[in-house]
Design an enzyme around this catalytic site. Structure first.
Site, PDB file in Angstrom:
ATOM      1  N   LYS A 271     -20.760 -23.968  -8.538  1.00 33.13           N
ATOM      2  CA  LYS A 271     -19.937 -25.139  -8.220  1.00 33.13           C
ATOM      3  C   LYS A 271     -20.480 -25.835  -6.980  1.00 33.13           C
ATOM      4  CE  LYS A 271     -15.463 -23.523  -9.939  1.00 33.13           C
ATOM      5  NZ  LYS A 271     -15.202 -24.627 -10.872  1.00 33.13           N
ATOM      6  N   ASP A 341     -19.600 -21.564 -15.552  1.00 29.91           N
ATOM      7  CA  ASP A 341     -18.383 -21.948 -14.839  1.00 29.91           C
ATOM      8  C   ASP A 341     -17.191 -22.099 -15.791  1.00 29.91           C
ATOM      9  OD1 ASP A 341     -16.815 -22.595 -12.681  1.00 29.91           O
ATOM     10  OD2 ASP A 341     -17.560 -24.663 -12.484  1.00 29.91           O
ATOM     11  N   ARG A 345     -12.045 -18.958 -20.069  1.00 27.78           N
ATOM     12  CA  ARG A 345     -11.875 -18.777 -21.519  1.00 27.78           C
ATOM     13  C   ARG A 345     -12.602 -17.527 -22.002  1.00 27.78           C
ATOM     14  NH1 ARG A 345     -14.445 -24.675 -22.396  1.00 27.78           N
ATOM     15  NH2 ARG A 345     -13.514 -24.860 -20.335  1.00 27.78           N
TER      16      ARG A 345
END
Ligand code: BES
Ligand code: MN
Ligand code: ZN
Length: 488
Positions: A271, A341, A345
């Site tokens: 990130k 990233d 899920r």
């Protein structure tokens, strides 16, 4: 927390002994049920321009002649709803908590009907007002003195109704406070192991059964997708399963599944630096599951509830999963990880498959899953995704009742298109458009055998800016949902 109701005779407010009185007025005039010294003081404040019967208006009165309580705060509400009441209470309690008030009496006047929801709003507003994060900031000594709350009722029946709301609210406050506390802790404190230990402590203190799977057990279970996320980190993952049994063993349980990424650096798909610290909150879903278990254990509804937390840290390293890697999920389906990233899920899909074994009545996963959900819904409502209209309606209603709202988003199969991969059964990302829905569609591929809903709490689990901190949402929504399942 010492919350109680007191039945007082009409016109006896001035004689009630407490350190402070918080009087909330609905309607556009002083209600006839407010007795003389107080009614006169409010009318005088209106005449002098210090108060008006308008939402957001407050007046603080000290040492009113003929009034036993030394401090009186009068607040006006927009209307008689629990929501309007809560916002008046939040500002009223903020004014009072800095003072020397230990015993606060609250009276709600001019409301058409008072329901348990009003009392619950008082309890949860109180909980929010008194919580101070101190674990890594012990110097934050502004622990409020507020100790005891008396909610004044006009009749025995009203006291019963309000009392039920205080009890429910007190349970929710315990859960919300625990969730906030866990989520506020920094990533170097709140690791997957710490989350498991805190869950164990909570379970032990509340007579819940708990199992914790370590790395080896997770591997043995076959959760290859979950493990691929944990691989890059030196912190070992944990898979936590908490059981509350309030009904016969034969009753199918409600299952809650929480995303517990204790820090989300993005992994190899690192990130950008700005606000990366806030990714310590990426276990907000897990915190809300542990908090809801805590609340439910206190409220003891006749329902069976299982809380599952998949906890890991998402880090880049020489062992980390890479873009293009293909992993095999517990369901057997393979996943091409195009962006490391999109890790939430990847841990949730295995947890969803795992919980099939409990033959649940319903499964709700809770996750700070996508930045796209913040773009879609902001910081007001959580995103709700489900193909099951009944379950969606129940969760939406629970959110409204708890003042912890969500909004349903679509899960049409057309949104699944972008997840196709040439190298695996699916990719873990699609294009930027509709990102919160794509994430839900990914999870949906693992829920064929479940009655399932997904809550994306990326925008609601914490606040940024000067008031940076966890909110404890959606413990209120989830607790209401679980309680509603017991009533049936
Ligand atoms: N934890 C984040 C989602 C998030 C981002 C929550 C910002 C709150 C604030 C999640 O793991 C993530 O990184 N999602 C990606 C998905 C993308 C790579 C498809 C996102 O939202 O950018
Ligand atoms: Mn991420
Ligand atoms: Zn994440």
């Amino acid at each position: 927390m010492d919350f109680r109701t007191h039945v007082i005779a009409p016109g006896a407010t001035s004689r009630f002994a407490a350190d402070a009185l918080l009087i909330v007025l609905a309607g556009d005039a002083v209600p006839a049920t407010l007795d003389e010294p107080l009614a006169a003081a409010v009318k005088e404040a209106v005449a002098q321009g210090d108060f008006a019967h308008k939402a957001g208006k407050q007046v603080y009165l000290r040492q009113v002649a003929g009034v036993k309580a030394a401090r009186v705060l009068v607040a006006a509400v927009a209307n008689g709803s629990a929501k309007a009441l809560k916002s008046a209470l939040v500002s009223g309690l903020n004014t009072l908590k800095g003072l020397g008030v230990k015993h606060l009496a609250v009276q709600l006047l001019g409301f058409d009907t008072l329901q348990s929801a009003h009392a619950e709003a008082l309890a949860t507003a109180w909980g929010d007002a008194v919580y101070v994060y101190r674990t890594t900031k012990p110097s934050a000594t502004t622990v409020p003195k507020l100790e005891k709350l008396s909610l004044l009722a006009a009749s025995k029946a009203e006291a019963t109704e309000l009392g039920a709301g205080l009890v429910r609210g007190a349970g929710i406050v315990e859960g919300v406070t625990l969730a906030r506390e866990l989520a506020n802790r920094p990533g170097n404190h709140c690791t997957p192991s710490l989350l498991a230990n805190e869950a164990r402590k909570m379970a032990k203190a509340n007579d819940l059964r708990i199992e914790v799977l370590d790395h080896k057990a997770i591997e043995k279970a076959g959760m290859g997708s979950f493990l691929s996320v944990a691989k890059g980190s030196d912190e070992p993952p944990r898979f936590i399963v908490m059981h509350y049994q309030g009904a016969a063993k034969s009753v199918a349980p409600v299952v809650l599944v929480g995303k517990g990424i204790t820090f989300d650096s993005g992994g190899i798909s690192l990130k950008p630096g700005a606000e990366m610290d806030e990714m310590k909150f990426d276990m907000g879903g897990a915190a809300s599951v542990i908090g809801t278990m805590r609340a439910v254990a206190q409220l003891k509804p006749k329902v069976n509830l299982i809380g599952v937390v998949a906890a890991a840290e998402n880090m880049p390293s020489g062992r980390a999963v890479k873009p293009g890697d293909v992993v095999t999920s517990l369901s057997g389906q393979t996943i091409e990880i195009l962006n490391t990233d999109a890790e939430g899920r990847l841990i949730l899909c295995d947890a969803l498959t795992y919980v099939e074994r409990f033959k649940p009545a319903a499964v709700v996963d809770i996750a700070t899953l996508t930045g796209a959900c913040i773009i879609a819904l902001g910081n007001v409502r959580s995103g709700l995704f489900s193909a099951d209209d009944g379950l969606a309606a129940e969760l939406q209603a629970a959110g409204e009742a708890a003042l912890d709202t969500c909004w349903r988003m679509p899960v049409d199969d057309d949104y699944d298109e972008g997840l196709k991969s040439n190298f695996a059964d699916m990719a873990n990302i699609a294009g930027r458009a509709g990102g919160a829905i794509t994430a839900a569609m990914f999870l949906k591929r693992f829920t064929a055998k479940l009655r399932w809903a997904h809550l994306d709490i990326a925008g609601t689990a914490w606040k940024s800016g000067a008031a940076k901190g966890a909110t404890g949402r959606p413990v209120g929504l989830l607790t209401h949902y679980v309680l509603s399942q017991a009533a049936k």
